[in-house]
Design an enzyme around this catalytic site. Structure first.
Site, PDB file in Angstrom:
ATOM      1  N   SER A 152      22.253 -46.920 -38.038  1.00 41.18           N
ATOM      2  CA  SER A 152      22.136 -48.117 -38.889  1.00 41.18           C
ATOM      3  C   SER A 152      21.183 -49.101 -38.214  1.00 41.18           C
ATOM      4  O   SER A 152      20.857 -48.949 -37.027  1.00 41.18           O
ATOM      5  CB  SER A 152      23.505 -48.769 -39.067  1.00 41.18           C
ATOM      6  N   ASP A 176      20.099 -45.283 -41.546  1.00 39.87           N
ATOM      7  CA  ASP A 176      21.182 -45.528 -42.499  1.00 39.87           C
ATOM      8  C   ASP A 176      21.047 -46.943 -43.078  1.00 39.87           C
ATOM      9  O   ASP A 176      20.894 -47.910 -42.327  1.00 39.87           O
ATOM     10  CB  ASP A 176      22.507 -45.411 -41.712  1.00 39.87           C
ATOM     11  N   HIS A 177      21.069 -47.065 -44.381  1.00 41.99           N
ATOM     12  CA  HIS A 177      21.037 -48.370 -45.054  1.00 41.99           C
ATOM     13  C   HIS A 177      19.862 -49.256 -44.637  1.00 41.99           C
ATOM     14  O   HIS A 177      20.047 -50.445 -44.336  1.00 41.99           O
ATOM     15  CB  HIS A 177      22.356 -49.139 -44.844  1.00 41.99           C
ATOM     16  N   ASP A 199      18.039 -48.756 -49.010  1.00 46.33           N
ATOM     17  CA  ASP A 199      19.183 -49.117 -49.845  1.00 46.33           C
ATOM     18  C   ASP A 199      18.854 -50.364 -50.639  1.00 46.33           C
ATOM     19  O   ASP A 199      19.046 -51.490 -50.183  1.00 46.33           O
ATOM     20  CB  ASP A 199      20.416 -49.332 -48.960  1.00 46.33           C
ATOM     21  N   HIS A 243      33.035 -48.152 -47.743  1.00 47.23           N
ATOM     22  CA  HIS A 243      32.798 -48.187 -46.291  1.00 47.23           C
ATOM     23  C   HIS A 243      33.993 -48.772 -45.531  1.00 47.23           C
ATOM     24  O   HIS A 243      34.745 -49.572 -46.072  1.00 47.23           O
ATOM     25  CB  HIS A 243      31.560 -49.019 -45.973  1.00 47.23           C
ATOM     26  N   HIS A 263      28.284 -41.709 -49.381  1.00 50.34           N
ATOM     27  CA  HIS A 263      28.581 -42.647 -48.283  1.00 50.34           C
ATOM     28  C   HIS A 263      30.081 -42.941 -48.282  1.00 50.34           C
ATOM     29  O   HIS A 263      30.802 -42.559 -49.198  1.00 50.34           O
ATOM     30  CB  HIS A 263      27.825 -43.967 -48.519  1.00 50.34           C
TER      31      HIS A 263
HETATM   32  O1  G3H Z   1      27.579 -47.901 -43.617  1.00 49.28           O
HETATM   33  C1  G3H Z   1      27.706 -48.460 -42.534  1.00 49.28           C
HETATM   34  C2  G3H Z   1      27.814 -47.649 -41.298  1.00 49.28           C
HETATM   35  O2  G3H Z   1      29.165 -47.360 -41.013  1.00 49.28           O
HETATM   36  C3  G3H Z   1      27.121 -48.337 -40.165  1.00 49.28           C
HETATM   37  O3  G3H Z   1      27.868 -49.391 -39.680  1.00 49.28           O
HETATM   38  O4  G3H Z   1      26.211 -51.242 -39.670  1.00 49.28           O
HETATM   39  O5  G3H Z   1      28.331 -51.394 -38.317  1.00 49.28           O
HETATM   40  O6  G3H Z   1      26.469 -49.838 -37.632  1.00 49.28           O
HETATM   41  P1  G3H Z   1      27.168 -50.546 -38.780  1.00 49.28           P
HETATM   42  P1  13P Z   2      32.640 -44.609 -43.498  1.00 46.60           P
HETATM   43  O1  13P Z   2      32.846 -46.060 -43.175  1.00 46.60           O
HETATM   44  O2  13P Z   2      33.601 -44.158 -44.551  1.00 46.60           O
HETATM   45  O3  13P Z   2      32.700 -43.753 -42.295  1.00 46.60           O
HETATM   46  O4  13P Z   2      31.179 -44.470 -44.142  1.00 46.60           O
HETATM   47  C1  13P Z   2      30.046 -44.417 -43.313  1.00 46.60           C
HETATM   48  C2  13P Z   2      28.785 -44.546 -44.086  1.00 46.60           C
HETATM   49  O5  13P Z   2      28.716 -44.433 -45.282  1.00 46.60           O
HETATM   50  C3  13P Z   2      27.564 -44.791 -43.292  1.00 46.60           C
HETATM   51  O6  13P Z   2      26.464 -45.012 -44.126  1.00 46.60           O
HETATM   52 ZN    ZN Z   3      26.881 -45.972 -45.969  1.00 46.91          ZN
END
Ligand code: G3H
Ligand code: 13P
Ligand code: ZN
Length: 330
Positions: free
Chosen positions: A56, A93-94, A115, A189, A232
């Site tokens: 992320s 990610d995102h 995203d 999430h 996700h």
């Molecule tokens: O979708 C979110 C992921 O779990 C990443 O989490 O932004 O706290 O690293 P984070």
């Molecule tokens: P979880 O919080 O369910 O593990 O999802 C993670 C996610 O979608 C990261 O992009």
């Molecule tokens: Zn996600």
């Protein structure tokens, strides 16, 4: 510029095509540190599973982009050293801006997510198309998203779920040129995916979440047959881990996730990438809390991060073998 091929990484295109055809999903495990990376690679090599190492923007800031690049190259070498060269994708990610996606492409990522799901539809199309135009010049895969999951994604959070509107998917895929599409069918999430009021309780008093909207997934598949779909928010929040955490001084109230049988069903469909972060956090936290309860004098990080790494690896192997079906697909 460091191109991902210099690091020994692959993009996700071929992996996703095989996964859709084969009726399994590839794990996308989030990581921020060495122990998580060791657990992911160890689990995937032992099960011969392809994998997306998922980062992320918060993780990228935490770990440092230069170190991350070398860690990804190290992951490829480490898999070889363990005896099996699994395909490894380094995925953002995102991603929320074109600038962030560009920066990741330039520092060795082989796949990025843009995203734009929080934007109005036309703005989502525009920003996603811009990222695709840039990323495809370097053969980097792009994931887009339609529909909003409840829960927290870095700085962005949504109280409520906005399910994907199947009538938008053909137009979105055509106009943007994305390689995969994340959809919202009721996953969320974090470790508290649903409020107790949204759930029922089983005979043991355990919270049972509302079922996923497989009708939406089926309609999406009907409209874009064979197109790679991403899920996700797919942690199952195992009750034994929550119990272990709370039994060792933690305070996770009303934690509830997506039942694994529903994830298994999704993985057998066009869902070819499943994102799991929270379950890994729970497994590490449970193991660390246990060490601190049992050995309060312990202060060598290896003595609590080591067990956390072992617990994480076991969890990932379970997901690969029993939930996603990606074992022996590398
Ligand atoms: O979708 C979110 C992921 O779990 C990443 O989490 O932004 O706290 O690293 P984070
Ligand atoms: P979880 O919080 O369910 O593990 O999802 C993670 C996610 O979608 C990261 O992009
Ligand atoms: Zn996600």
């Amino acid at each position: 510029m460091t191109h991902y091929k210099e690091l020994g990484l692959v993009n996700s295109k071929e992996l996703f095509q095989k996964a859709v055809k084969g009726g399994y999903a590839i794990p996308a495990f989030n990581f921020n540190n060495l122990e998580q990376l060791q657990a992911i690679i160890g689990a995937c090599v032992e099960t011969k599973s392809p994998v997306l190492l998922q980062v992320s923007s918060g993780a990228r800031k935490y770990a440092n982009q230069t170190l991350l690049k070398h860690l990804a190259k190290g992951a490829v070498d480490y898999a070889n050293e363990l005896g099996y060269a699994i395909p490894i994708v380094l995925h953002l990610d995102h991603g929320d801006t074109l600038e962030l996606c560009k920066s990741c492409v330039e520092s060795g990522f082989s796949s990025v997510m843009i995203d734009g799901s929080h934007h109005p539809y036309e703005k989502n199309v525009e920003i996603t198309r811009q990222v695709v135009e840039y990323a495809h010049k370097y053969d980097v895969s792009v994931e887009g998203e339609l529909g909003v999951l409840a829960g927290i994604e870095d700085e962005v959070s949504s109280e409520v779920t906005h399910y994907t509107r199947p009538e938008e998917v053909e137009d979105f895929v055509k106009k943007t040129g994305v390689d995969s599409l994340a959809i919202s069918i009721g996953t969320s999430h974090g470790a508290t995916k649903f409020k107790p009021a949204q759930c029922t309780r089983n005979a043991d008093g355990v919270l049972v979440p509302p079922p996923l909207r497989f009708d939406i997934l089926e309609e999406v598949e009907r409209r874009i047959p064979g197109f790679p779909i991403v899920l996700h928010g797919a942690s199952s929040v195992p009750p034994d881990l929550v119990k272990l955490i709370n039994g060792n001084g933690g305070k996770l109230n009303d934690a509830v996730g997506i039942p694994e049988d529903q994830l298994r069903r999704a993985a057998a469909s066009a869902v070819c990438k499943v994102n799991i972060d929270s379950d890994g956090r729970l497994a590490m936290t449970a193991a660390i809390r246990k060490v601190f309860t049992e050995s309060p004098a312990e202060f060598d990080p290896r003595k609590y991060l080591g067990p956390a790494r072992d617990a994480l690896k076991a969890l990932y192997k379970h997901k690969i073998i029993n939930v996603l079906g990606s074992a022996n697909r590398a």
